[in-house]
Scaffold this motif. Structure first.
Motif, PDB file in Angstrom:
ATOM      1  N   THR A   1      31.323  33.575  34.919  1.00 55.58           N
ATOM      2  CA  THR A   1      32.199  32.778  35.773  1.00 55.58           C
ATOM      3  C   THR A   1      33.195  33.658  36.512  1.00 55.58           C
ATOM      4  OG1 THR A   1      32.013  30.906  34.260  1.00 55.58           O
ATOM      5  CG2 THR A   1      33.860  30.878  35.795  1.00 55.58           C
ATOM      6  N   LEU A   2      33.780  34.617  35.810  1.00 57.33           N
ATOM      7  CA  LEU A   2      34.743  35.521  36.440  1.00 57.33           C
ATOM      8  C   LEU A   2      34.083  36.394  37.502  1.00 57.33           C
ATOM      9  CD1 LEU A   2      36.753  36.595  33.259  1.00 57.33           C
ATOM     10  CD2 LEU A   2      37.592  35.169  35.138  1.00 57.33           C
ATOM     11  N   LEU A   3      32.871  36.859  37.215  1.00 59.31           N
ATOM     12  CA  LEU A   3      32.173  37.702  38.190  1.00 59.31           C
ATOM     13  C   LEU A   3      31.823  36.938  39.461  1.00 59.31           C
ATOM     14  CD1 LEU A   3      29.831  39.758  35.846  1.00 59.31           C
ATOM     15  CD2 LEU A   3      31.735  40.643  37.220  1.00 59.31           C
ATOM     16  N   ASP A   4      31.649  35.631  39.346  1.00 58.53           N
ATOM     17  CA  ASP A   4      31.394  34.818  40.536  1.00 58.53           C
ATOM     18  C   ASP A   4      32.635  34.680  41.403  1.00 58.53           C
ATOM     19  OD1 ASP A   4      28.756  34.378  39.839  1.00 58.53           O
ATOM     20  OD2 ASP A   4      29.154  32.458  38.851  1.00 58.53           O
ATOM     21  N   ALA A   5      33.809  34.924  40.820  1.00 59.35           N
ATOM     22  CA  ALA A   5      35.060  34.642  41.517  1.00 59.35           C
ATOM     23  C   ALA A   5      35.824  35.881  41.960  1.00 59.35           C
ATOM     24  CB  ALA A   5      35.958  33.784  40.625  1.00 59.35           C
ATOM     25  N   MET A   6      35.494  37.053  41.382  1.00 56.84           N
ATOM     26  CA  MET A   6      36.306  38.244  41.672  1.00 56.84           C
ATOM     27  C   MET A   6      35.503  39.510  41.453  1.00 56.84           C
ATOM     28  SD  MET A   6      38.723  37.963  38.236  1.00 56.84           S
ATOM     29  CE  MET A   6      39.094  36.238  38.577  1.00 56.84           C
ATOM     30  N   PRO A   7      36.006  40.642  41.953  1.00 56.85           N
ATOM     31  CA  PRO A   7      35.310  41.916  41.745  1.00 56.85           C
ATOM     32  C   PRO A   7      35.209  42.263  40.261  1.00 56.85           C
ATOM     33  CG  PRO A   7      36.980  42.119  43.455  1.00 56.85           C
ATOM     34  CD  PRO A   7      37.198  40.790  42.799  1.00 56.85           C
ATOM     35  N   ALA A   8      34.271  43.151  39.948  1.00 58.48           N
ATOM     36  CA  ALA A   8      33.974  43.457  38.545  1.00 58.48           C
ATOM     37  C   ALA A   8      35.186  43.985  37.783  1.00 58.48           C
ATOM     38  CB  ALA A   8      32.821  44.457  38.470  1.00 58.48           C
TER      39      ALA A   8
ATOM     40  N   THR B   1      27.818  35.765  17.094  1.00 54.09           N
ATOM     41  CA  THR B   1      29.061  35.874  17.854  1.00 54.09           C
ATOM     42  C   THR B   1      29.273  37.301  18.340  1.00 54.09           C
ATOM     43  OG1 THR B   1      30.029  34.094  16.542  1.00 54.09           O
ATOM     44  CG2 THR B   1      31.542  35.480  17.794  1.00 54.09           C
ATOM     45  N   ARG B   2      29.042  38.274  17.488  1.00 59.48           N
ATOM     46  CA  ARG B   2      29.218  39.665  17.891  1.00 59.48           C
ATOM     47  C   ARG B   2      28.275  40.016  19.039  1.00 59.48           C
ATOM     48  NH1 ARG B   2      31.423  44.377  16.389  1.00 59.48           N
ATOM     49  NH2 ARG B   2      30.244  46.291  16.760  1.00 59.48           N
ATOM     50  N   ASP B   3      27.041  39.549  18.954  1.00 61.99           N
ATOM     51  CA  ASP B   3      26.090  39.828  20.024  1.00 61.99           C
ATOM     52  C   ASP B   3      26.497  39.153  21.327  1.00 61.99           C
ATOM     53  OD1 ASP B   3      24.528  41.498  18.539  1.00 61.99           O
ATOM     54  OD2 ASP B   3      22.849  40.108  18.301  1.00 61.99           O
ATOM     55  N   LEU B   4      27.021  37.943  21.250  1.00 68.10           N
ATOM     56  CA  LEU B   4      27.495  37.265  22.456  1.00 68.10           C
ATOM     57  C   LEU B   4      28.628  38.039  23.123  1.00 68.10           C
ATOM     58  CD1 LEU B   4      27.623  33.433  21.675  1.00 68.10           C
ATOM     59  CD2 LEU B   4      26.242  34.592  23.392  1.00 68.10           C
ATOM     60  N   MET B   5      29.574  38.523  22.329  1.00 68.33           N
ATOM     61  CA  MET B   5      30.687  39.285  22.891  1.00 68.33           C
ATOM     62  C   MET B   5      30.187  40.591  23.523  1.00 68.33           C
ATOM     63  SD  MET B   5      33.280  37.329  22.361  1.00 68.33           S
ATOM     64  CE  MET B   5      32.126  35.936  22.446  1.00 68.33           C
ATOM     65  N   ALA B   6      29.280  41.275  22.824  1.00 68.24           N
ATOM     66  CA  ALA B   6      28.750  42.537  23.338  1.00 68.24           C
ATOM     67  C   ALA B   6      27.984  42.317  24.638  1.00 68.24           C
ATOM     68  CB  ALA B   6      27.855  43.200  22.297  1.00 68.24           C
ATOM     69  N   GLU B   7      27.213  41.252  24.711  1.00 68.34           N
ATOM     70  CA  GLU B   7      26.458  40.970  25.933  1.00 68.34           C
ATOM     71  C   GLU B   7      27.390  40.604  27.079  1.00 68.34           C
ATOM     72  OE1 GLU B   7      23.552  40.644  28.691  1.00 68.34           O
ATOM     73  OE2 GLU B   7      23.478  41.593  26.715  1.00 68.34           O
ATOM     74  N   ALA B   8      28.485  39.890  26.790  1.00 72.37           N
ATOM     75  CA  ALA B   8      29.453  39.555  27.834  1.00 72.37           C
ATOM     76  C   ALA B   8      30.080  40.821  28.410  1.00 72.37           C
ATOM     77  CB  ALA B   8      30.538  38.635  27.275  1.00 72.37           C
ATOM     78  N   VAL B   9      30.469  41.753  27.538  1.00 71.83           N
ATOM     79  CA  VAL B   9      31.037  43.018  28.014  1.00 71.83           C
ATOM     80  C   VAL B   9      29.995  43.796  28.808  1.00 71.83           C
ATOM     81  CG1 VAL B   9      32.007  45.240  27.306  1.00 71.83           C
ATOM     82  CG2 VAL B   9      32.720  43.145  26.152  1.00 71.83           C
ATOM     83  N   ALA B  10      28.758  43.816  28.325  1.00 74.33           N
ATOM     84  CA  ALA B  10      27.695  44.533  29.035  1.00 74.33           C
ATOM     85  C   ALA B  10      27.470  43.935  30.422  1.00 74.33           C
ATOM     86  CB  ALA B  10      26.409  44.488  28.217  1.00 74.33           C
ATOM     87  N   THR B  11      27.525  42.624  30.533  1.00 75.64           N
ATOM     88  CA  THR B  11      27.359  41.958  31.831  1.00 75.64           C
ATOM     89  C   THR B  11      28.450  42.385  32.800  1.00 75.64           C
ATOM     90  OG1 THR B  11      26.264  40.035  30.850  1.00 75.64           O
ATOM     91  CG2 THR B  11      27.335  39.707  32.982  1.00 75.64           C
ATOM     92  N   LEU B  12      29.680  42.395  32.325  1.00 73.40           N
ATOM     93  CA  LEU B  12      30.803  42.808  33.167  1.00 73.40           C
ATOM     94  C   LEU B  12      30.690  44.272  33.571  1.00 73.40           C
ATOM     95  CD1 LEU B  12      33.464  40.919  31.061  1.00 73.40           C
ATOM     96  CD2 LEU B  12      33.087  40.508  33.506  1.00 73.40           C
ATOM     97  N   MET B  13      30.284  45.105  32.637  1.00 68.23           N
ATOM     98  CA  MET B  13      30.195  46.534  32.947  1.00 68.23           C
ATOM     99  C   MET B  13      29.021  46.843  33.876  1.00 68.23           C
ATOM    100  SD  MET B  13      31.382  48.336  29.379  1.00 68.23           S
ATOM    101  CE  MET B  13      31.270  49.960  30.128  1.00 68.23           C
ATOM    102  N   ARG B  14      27.910  46.142  33.713  1.00 71.77           N
ATOM    103  CA  ARG B  14      26.781  46.348  34.629  1.00 71.77           C
ATOM    104  C   ARG B  14      27.180  46.012  36.054  1.00 71.77           C
ATOM    105  NH1 ARG B  14      23.531  44.162  30.376  1.00 71.77           N
ATOM    106  NH2 ARG B  14      23.722  42.084  31.316  1.00 71.77           N
TER     107      ARG B  14
END
Length: 210
Positions: free
Chosen positions: A94-101, A140-153
């Protein structure tokens, strides 16, 4: 702040937030969501022993409505944890849709500190829940890690982030900030530490030879 044994590809926010009860009517779902939102706020402020009547009042529902959805305090704590985890994970896209990485990651870091404050507020009771449901901890840990990976990619793709960093390390660093400066009266310090973390993630232009 990936756990072994679970792949991030097999997980979605719905898999963590899913309630094993049947699909709720729209009004019942609204009440359930209001209770979970209120519980997250009060668990963060007052801890897991906060009055269930206070949570119901904060949510604007009767205590009977709360008990119909969450018959025990442990059930409410578990579902609050699931709900907040799913909400935070979904916020990355959602954040990536609204603002730069870079701005999206920095905003997500603040949300993570809030999430960890809620988790710490119900730590003792949540520890018992996670002990009996080891899969929930790993999911939960995997969800958090994937969210960070999405933002960093996204930041790597637009040329603002370094490409030599492990998202797990970034997640652990955020967890460290939450442990050191996670209290409400330490938010300015937490913000400074998160700024330092983001600065270390940013790609620096190489200087041209003179």
């Amino acid at each position: 702040m990936t756990a072994d044994g679970v792949t991030t590809e097999s997980l979605t926010a719905d898999s963590v937030s899913a309630d094993p009860t049947r699909t709720l009517r729209a009004d019942a779902q609204t009440n359930r969501d209001r209770v979970l939102d209120a519980a997250a706020r009060l668990f963060q402020l007052e801890g897991a022993d906060t009055s269930l009547k206070a949570i119901a009042k904060e949510a604007g529902v009767g205590i009977g409505t709360l008990y119909r959805r969450f018959p025990t305090r442990e059930r409410l704590i578990e579902q609050t944890y699931r709900s907040e985890s799913a909400r935070l994970a979904a916020a990355a896209s959602t954040l990536l849709d609204a603002m730069p990485a870079a701005e999206a990651l920095r905003t997500w870091m603040d949300l993570f500190i809030d999430y960890m404050a809620t988790k710490h507020g119900m730590a003792d009771a949540l520890r018992a829940v996670l002990t009996t449901d080891g899969d929930l901890r790993m999911q939960t840990r995997d969800l958090m890690a994937e969210a960070v990976a999405t933002l960093m990619r996204a930041g790597i793709d637009d040329g603002t982030f370094r490409d030599d960093l492990d998202p797990d390390d970034v997640l652990l660093a955020m967890g460290g900030v939450s442990m050191i400066a996670g209290d409400a009266d330490q938010r300015e310090q937490a913000a400074r530490m998160l700024d330092l973390l983001l600065d270390g993630i940013m790609l620096r232009p190489t200087s041209s030879p003179s």
